[in-house]
Each structure stands twice: as structure tokens, then as C-alpha cells.
Write a protein that holds these residues in place. Sequence first.
Motif, PDB file in Angstrom:
ATOM      1  N   ASP A  79      33.478  56.054  47.651  1.00 53.99           N
ATOM      2  CA  ASP A  79      32.968  55.393  46.362  1.00 53.99           C
ATOM      3  C   ASP A  79      34.117  54.607  45.602  1.00 53.99           C
ATOM      4  O   ASP A  79      34.005  53.722  45.039  1.00 53.99           O
ATOM      5  CB  ASP A  79      32.240  56.168  45.531  1.00 53.99           C
ATOM      6  N   ASP A  80      35.192  55.586  45.570  1.00 53.05           N
ATOM      7  CA  ASP A  80      36.257  55.172  44.731  1.00 53.05           C
ATOM      8  C   ASP A  80      37.176  54.011  45.313  1.00 53.05           C
ATOM      9  O   ASP A  80      37.558  53.041  44.668  1.00 53.05           O
ATOM     10  CB  ASP A  80      37.399  56.374  44.551  1.00 53.05           C
ATOM     11  N   LEU A  81      37.392  53.819  46.634  1.00 51.82           N
ATOM     12  CA  LEU A  81      37.813  52.711  47.372  1.00 51.82           C
ATOM     13  C   LEU A  81      36.955  51.481  47.154  1.00 51.82           C
ATOM     14  O   LEU A  81      37.523  50.515  46.975  1.00 51.82           O
ATOM     15  CB  LEU A  81      37.591  53.064  49.010  1.00 51.82           C
ATOM     16  N   ILE A  82      35.691  51.459  47.188  1.00 54.30           N
ATOM     17  CA  ILE A  82      34.844  50.405  46.902  1.00 54.30           C
ATOM     18  C   ILE A  82      34.949  50.073  45.725  1.00 54.30           C
ATOM     19  O   ILE A  82      34.928  48.753  45.384  1.00 54.30           O
ATOM     20  CB  ILE A  82      33.382  50.655  47.412  1.00 54.30           C
ATOM     21  N   GLY A  83      34.777  50.894  44.653  1.00 49.49           N
ATOM     22  CA  GLY A  83      35.239  50.575  43.365  1.00 49.49           C
ATOM     23  C   GLY A  83      36.501  49.810  43.118  1.00 49.49           C
ATOM     24  O   GLY A  83      36.720  48.903  42.171  1.00 49.49           O
ATOM     25  N   GLN A  84      37.597  50.251  43.684  1.00 51.88           N
ATOM     26  CA  GLN A  84      38.992  49.523  43.424  1.00 51.88           C
ATOM     27  C   GLN A  84      38.888  48.127  44.077  1.00 51.88           C
ATOM     28  O   GLN A  84      39.665  47.258  43.482  1.00 51.88           O
ATOM     29  CB  GLN A  84      39.912  50.529  44.125  1.00 51.88           C
ATOM     30  N   LEU A  85      38.126  48.019  45.201  1.00 49.25           N
ATOM     31  CA  LEU A  85      38.110  46.768  46.026  1.00 49.25           C
ATOM     32  C   LEU A  85      37.461  45.753  44.968  1.00 49.25           C
ATOM     33  O   LEU A  85      37.690  44.636  44.732  1.00 49.25           O
ATOM     34  CB  LEU A  85      37.650  46.849  47.232  1.00 49.25           C
ATOM     35  N   GLU A  86      36.321  46.178  44.465  1.00 49.64           N
ATOM     36  CA  GLU A  86      35.662  45.332  43.409  1.00 49.64           C
ATOM     37  C   GLU A  86      36.280  45.084  42.374  1.00 49.64           C
ATOM     38  O   GLU A  86      36.278  43.820  42.013  1.00 49.64           O
ATOM     39  CB  GLU A  86      34.289  46.143  43.148  1.00 49.64           C
ATOM     40  N   ARG A  87      37.209  45.912  41.714  1.00 53.72           N
ATOM     41  CA  ARG A  87      37.965  45.219  40.614  1.00 53.72           C
ATOM     42  C   ARG A  87      39.046  44.567  41.123  1.00 53.72           C
ATOM     43  O   ARG A  87      39.310  43.442  40.271  1.00 53.72           O
ATOM     44  CB  ARG A  87      38.885  46.964  40.004  1.00 53.72           C
ATOM     45  N   LEU A  88      39.636  44.660  42.233  1.00 51.37           N
ATOM     46  CA  LEU A  88      40.538  43.573  42.580  1.00 51.37           C
ATOM     47  C   LEU A  88      39.952  42.411  42.927  1.00 51.37           C
ATOM     48  O   LEU A  88      40.371  41.284  42.281  1.00 51.37           O
ATOM     49  CB  LEU A  88      40.988  44.028  44.115  1.00 51.37           C
ATOM     50  N   ALA A  89      38.668  42.383  43.433  1.00 51.75           N
ATOM     51  CA  ALA A  89      38.079  40.958  43.469  1.00 51.75           C
ATOM     52  C   ALA A  89      37.722  40.386  42.134  1.00 51.75           C
ATOM     53  O   ALA A  89      37.934  39.058  42.049  1.00 51.75           O
ATOM     54  CB  ALA A  89      36.861  41.151  44.395  1.00 51.75           C
ATOM     55  N   GLU A  90      37.490  41.094  41.184  1.00 47.60           N
ATOM     56  CA  GLU A  90      37.017  40.634  39.843  1.00 47.60           C
ATOM     57  C   GLU A  90      38.417  40.095  39.220  1.00 47.60           C
ATOM     58  O   GLU A  90      38.238  39.276  38.670  1.00 47.60           O
ATOM     59  CB  GLU A  90      36.396  41.747  38.926  1.00 47.60           C
ATOM     60  N   LEU A  91      39.407  40.890  39.436  1.00 47.54           N
ATOM     61  CA  LEU A  91      40.822  40.335  38.966  1.00 47.54           C
ATOM     62  C   LEU A  91      41.099  39.265  39.580  1.00 47.54           C
ATOM     63  O   LEU A  91      41.580  38.137  38.926  1.00 47.54           O
ATOM     64  CB  LEU A  91      41.957  41.465  39.285  1.00 47.54           C
ATOM     65  N   LYS A  92      40.654  38.866  40.849  1.00 51.22           N
ATOM     66  CA  LYS A  92      41.160  37.461  41.382  1.00 51.22           C
ATOM     67  C   LYS A  92      40.275  36.266  40.918  1.00 51.22           C
ATOM     68  O   LYS A  92      40.636  35.438  40.834  1.00 51.22           O
ATOM     69  CB  LYS A  92      40.906  37.693  43.071  1.00 51.22           C
ATOM     70  N   LYS A  93      39.009  36.937  40.875  1.00 54.73           N
ATOM     71  CA  LYS A  93      38.014  35.719  40.406  1.00 54.73           C
ATOM     72  C   LYS A  93      38.527  35.216  38.709  1.00 54.73           C
ATOM     73  O   LYS A  93      38.018  34.180  38.583  1.00 54.73           O
ATOM     74  CB  LYS A  93      36.667  36.622  40.242  1.00 54.73           C
ATOM     75  N   GLN A  94      39.111  36.229  38.038  1.00 50.72           N
ATOM     76  CA  GLN A  94      39.412  35.888  36.854  1.00 50.72           C
ATOM     77  C   GLN A  94      40.554  35.015  36.665  1.00 50.72           C
ATOM     78  O   GLN A  94      41.045  34.592  35.642  1.00 50.72           O
ATOM     79  CB  GLN A  94      39.357  37.369  35.781  1.00 50.72           C
ATOM     80  N   GLY A  95      41.333  35.207  37.847  1.00 57.73           N
ATOM     81  CA  GLY A  95      42.507  34.414  37.794  1.00 57.73           C
ATOM     82  C   GLY A  95      43.700  35.226  37.593  1.00 57.73           C
ATOM     83  O   GLY A  95      44.952  34.562  37.679  1.00 57.73           O
ATOM     84  N   ILE A  96      43.604  36.445  37.541  1.00 56.80           N
ATOM     85  CA  ILE A  96      44.673  37.247  37.139  1.00 56.80           C
ATOM     86  C   ILE A  96      45.592  37.534  38.278  1.00 56.80           C
ATOM     87  O   ILE A  96      46.760  37.787  38.277  1.00 56.80           O
ATOM     88  CB  ILE A  96      44.038  38.587  36.591  1.00 56.80           C
ATOM     89  N   LEU A  97      45.129  37.575  39.447  1.00 64.62           N
ATOM     90  CA  LEU A  97      45.459  37.882  40.843  1.00 64.62           C
ATOM     91  C   LEU A  97      45.486  36.409  41.574  1.00 64.62           C
ATOM     92  O   LEU A  97      44.310  35.755  41.716  1.00 64.62           O
ATOM     93  CB  LEU A  97      44.798  39.178  41.615  1.00 64.62           C
ATOM     94  N   ASN A  98      46.343  35.903  42.322  1.00 63.88           N
ATOM     95  CA  ASN A  98      46.396  35.087  43.225  1.00 63.88           C
ATOM     96  C   ASN A  98      46.049  35.607  44.792  1.00 63.88           C
ATOM     97  O   ASN A  98      46.018  36.673  44.878  1.00 63.88           O
ATOM     98  CB  ASN A  98      47.624  34.079  43.534  1.00 63.88           C
ATOM     99  N   ASP A  99      45.445  34.561  45.403  1.00 62.65           N
ATOM    100  CA  ASP A  99      45.252  34.835  46.875  1.00 62.65           C
ATOM    101  C   ASP A  99      46.161  36.158  47.610  1.00 62.65           C
ATOM    102  O   ASP A  99      45.897  37.141  48.274  1.00 62.65           O
ATOM    103  CB  ASP A  99      44.996  33.820  48.044  1.00 62.65           C
ATOM    104  N   ALA A 100      47.407  35.785  47.670  1.00 67.33           N
ATOM    105  CA  ALA A 100      48.646  36.627  48.297  1.00 67.33           C
ATOM    106  C   ALA A 100      48.492  38.137  47.535  1.00 67.33           C
ATOM    107  O   ALA A 100      48.555  39.007  48.102  1.00 67.33           O
ATOM    108  CB  ALA A 100      49.906  35.901  48.017  1.00 67.33           C
ATOM    109  N   GLU A 101      48.558  38.020  46.151  1.00 69.34           N
ATOM    110  CA  GLU A 101      48.643  39.454  45.688  1.00 69.34           C
ATOM    111  C   GLU A 101      47.329  39.981  45.687  1.00 69.34           C
ATOM    112  O   GLU A 101      47.486  41.414  46.166  1.00 69.34           O
ATOM    113  CB  GLU A 101      48.525  39.215  44.069  1.00 69.34           C
ATOM    114  N   PHE A 102      46.180  39.330  45.872  1.00 67.46           N
ATOM    115  CA  PHE A 102      44.848  40.074  46.248  1.00 67.46           C
ATOM    116  C   PHE A 102      44.901  40.508  47.672  1.00 67.46           C
ATOM    117  O   PHE A 102      44.432  41.887  47.814  1.00 67.46           O
ATOM    118  CB  PHE A 102      43.770  39.094  46.051  1.00 67.46           C
ATOM    119  N   GLU A 103      45.220  39.814  48.608  1.00 66.33           N
ATOM    120  CA  GLU A 103      45.449  40.450  49.968  1.00 66.33           C
ATOM    121  C   GLU A 103      46.353  41.476  50.037  1.00 66.33           C
ATOM    122  O   GLU A 103      46.288  42.703  51.065  1.00 66.33           O
ATOM    123  CB  GLU A 103      45.921  39.291  50.916  1.00 66.33           C
TER     124      GLU A 103
END
Length: 112
Positions: A79-103
Amino acid sequence: MNRRGPGLLGAAARTAVVAGTASAVSGRVQRRQQARFAEDDSEQMAEEQMRQQMQMQAAQQQAAQQQAAQQQAAQAPADDLIGQLERLAELKKQGILNDAEFEAQKARLLAE
């Protein structure tokens, strides 16, 4: 001849009556004791069975609690891993992370 007591035959009869009465009383006492001991044994066996059942139930409850705790512990990291991945996706969606940082962050999380 002057007699003082009941004589030989009377004494023998009296002794027989006393002995018979004593034997009957002794037999009755023995039967009552055996019945009492049998009752005590039955009660002790019932108590022991009850104690064993309670111990088995306690052991089963403890095993069930341990199993539930293990299942919760196993679910928590997933559950924690899924939550962290969802937060990363949200940060990418908001433009805080670029594609390379997200990956890079996603690869780091999945490698753990």
C-alpha cells in the motif's frame, strides 16, 4: 448352679450380631466412599477437559491474531509503495517533476 451371665451360647449370639452389624456398616461405608471417589474423579476429569478446551481456544485465537498481524504487515509495504507511486505521478502531472526525474524516482522505489 447359679448363673451370672448369658452363658456361652448367648455370648456367641451377641458376638455374631455385633460382628454382622459391623460388617454391614463397613460395607455401606465402603460403597459410599467408592461412590464419592467416582463422583470426585468425574468432576476432576470434567474440569481438566474444560481447562484443555480453554487452552486450545486461547491458542487458536492467538494464532488467528498473529496471522492477521502478518497479513497487515505484508499489505502495508504494498500500500505504501502504491501511495508513493501515486504521489510521484501527481508531482509529474503538476509539472514539479519532469519525465526523467519521474522515471528515476519510480525506478528507485521499485528497486527497494
